[in-house]
Design a protein around this motif. Structure first.
Motif, PDB file in Angstrom:
ATOM      1  N   ASN A 178       0.815  -1.213   0.000  1.00 27.72           N
ATOM      2  CA  ASN A 178       0.000   0.000   0.000  1.00 27.72           C
ATOM      3  C   ASN A 178       0.849   1.264   0.000  1.00 27.72           C
ATOM      4  O   ASN A 178       0.469   2.260  -0.616  1.00 27.72           O
ATOM      5  CB  ASN A 178      -0.939  -0.012   1.209  1.00 27.72           C
ATOM      6  N   GLU A 179       2.003   1.219   0.684  1.00 27.99           N
ATOM      7  CA  GLU A 179       2.879   2.387   0.670  1.00 27.99           C
ATOM      8  C   GLU A 179       3.423   2.652  -0.722  1.00 27.99           C
ATOM      9  O   GLU A 179       3.677   3.801  -1.090  1.00 27.99           O
ATOM     10  CB  GLU A 179       4.031   2.184   1.660  1.00 27.99           C
ATOM     11  N   GLN A 180       3.591   1.575  -1.501  1.00 24.69           N
ATOM     12  CA  GLN A 180       4.103   1.719  -2.859  1.00 24.69           C
ATOM     13  C   GLN A 180       3.009   2.118  -3.858  1.00 24.69           C
ATOM     14  O   GLN A 180       3.314   2.576  -4.951  1.00 24.69           O
ATOM     15  CB  GLN A 180       4.739   0.407  -3.328  1.00 24.69           C
ATOM     16  N   HIS A 181       1.736   1.920  -3.482  1.00 25.42           N
ATOM     17  CA  HIS A 181       0.638   2.155  -4.427  1.00 25.42           C
ATOM     18  C   HIS A 181      -0.434   3.070  -3.839  1.00 25.42           C
ATOM     19  O   HIS A 181      -1.627   2.903  -4.104  1.00 25.42           O
ATOM     20  CB  HIS A 181       0.008   0.818  -4.847  1.00 25.42           C
ATOM     21  N   SER A 182      -0.003   4.038  -3.025  1.00 28.70           N
ATOM     22  CA  SER A 182      -0.900   5.076  -2.497  1.00 28.70           C
ATOM     23  C   SER A 182      -2.131   4.514  -1.790  1.00 28.70           C
ATOM     24  O   SER A 182      -3.245   4.990  -1.952  1.00 28.70           O
ATOM     25  CB  SER A 182      -1.334   6.024  -3.629  1.00 28.70           C
TER      26      SER A 182
END
Length: 356
Positions: free
Chosen positions: A83-87
């Motif tokens: 999720n941190e990598q894909h907003s």
């Protein structure tokens, strides 16, 4: 409003606190390694207690609960990374749930480690006293574990309630908004209160309290072991020192950095200074995450009996695979090997008096 987002003067513009791509990639690899080893180690501990060792003492109950707490976190960690990598594509509820997973792991895991040190203190330093039958001690330990878990959930409630997805305006033109998962408040006074309370409770209950309990209990244990005439004395002292040292090395940098960041929340600071602080916080947090991989080694696999159960797991897995690879042709050979291995393992358990 979002009080976590602070305006800084940097060439008459806003300060961009987003991590650079290299830091993100490095952090992803580190967290992936932590997740893999933590998943394997804690799963083995849980499997051992369920199918092989059973929970016979208070320490067994605590170790099982620590493994469950660490497993909850390492299962949540890949989703946090994704999720941190894909907003934060998984939405607001996932944001709350995944951020709360670390908080629950922190409080429950650290308090349970303090319980383990207290139980070992009673078993070694207060060994002459009677503390009831095995069944009563197991009831007490399960009751204590229940209190720890309820306390961990209660202390995590502010994180669950006030954490949410937040859309940030990107500083560069023609760029989409960045979505992050963080503490978010509608009122300024509530923001000030919670931004102080959440990290303060985390440091006090998640680090200082367990540290003080561990230092007192293990210091008393070391003094008692030094007076004992035992061949296992020096090894036991080294294990105790390793447990305390790893705890401090993993968690002290993160808590010191968090304290420094909390004390400077309502002070004016430069953009470059804030970037450095956030980078140090990210690195020290990853080191703190590492503790969930080391717990199985320090508290479980270091014991002779537990290692014997672990070898039996490996043997049973080998036998299970052989059963389907060679089918009926080698079934008799495989059965003989498995029976022989289990018999030697049982003999080793009966002969050994040292347990994790």
């Amino acid at each position: 409003m979002d009080p976590n987002q602070t305006d800084y003067d940097e060439d008459d513009g806003l300060c961009n606190l987003s991590p650079n791509p290299l830091d993100i990639i490095t952090q992803t690899y580190i967290h992936s390694i932590i997740c893999a080893f933590g998943l394997i180690g804690n799963t083995l501990v849980i499997v051992t207690y369920i199918f092989y060792k059973r929970t016979k003492t208070m320490t067994d109950v605590y170790l099982f609960s620590v493994a469950v707490a660490d497993l909850i976190f390492v299962v949540a960690l890949p989703f946090i990374i994704y999720n941190e990598q894909h907003s934060w594509l998984m939405g607001s509820f996932a944001c709350k749930l995944l951020r709360s997973a670390y908080s629950i792991n922190l409080y429950s895991g650290m308090l349970l480690l303090a319980c383990i040190s207290g139980d070992r203190y009673i078993a070694i330093v207060q060994a002459r006293r009677s503390f009831g039958s095995r069944s009563s001690t197991l009831i007490y330990s399960r009751l204590i574990c229940s209190v720890v878990w309820v306390s961990a959930v209660a202390l995590t409630l502010p994180t669950f309630i006030y954490t949410d997805r937040f859309e940030e305006q990107n500083l560069e033109a023609n760029k989409t908004e960045t979505v992050t998962c963080q503490l978010y408040f509608d009122e300024n006074e509530m923001a000030k209160l919670m931004k102080l309370l959440v990290p303060s409770f985390q440091m006090a209950i998640g680090f200082l309290l367990p540290l003080l309990v561990m230092v007192f209990c293990y210091s008393s244990i070391v003094c008692t072991l030094q007076r004992a005439q035992s061949s296992q004395r020096h090894k036991a002292v080294r294990v105790v020192l390793a447990v305390v040292a790893v705890f401090i090395v993993c968690h002290l940098p993160y808590n010191v950095t968090l304290l420094n960041l909390t004390l400077s929340l309502f002070k004016e600071r430069s953009c470059e200074e804030e970037k450095i602080k956030l980078k140090i916080l990210s690195i020290s947090r990853s080191i703190a995450y590492l503790h969930c991989c080391l717990n199985p080694i320090l508290y479980a696999f270091i014991g002779v009996k537990f290692r014997s159960h672990f070898r039996q797991i490996m043997l049973d897995l080998w036998c299970f695979s052989k059963k389907y690879i060679y089918a009926a042709r080698s079934s008799h050979v495989t059965s003989d090997v498995c029976l022989s291995g289990r018999a030697s393992s049982d003999a080793s358990n009966n002969a050994s008096s040292f347990s994790a």
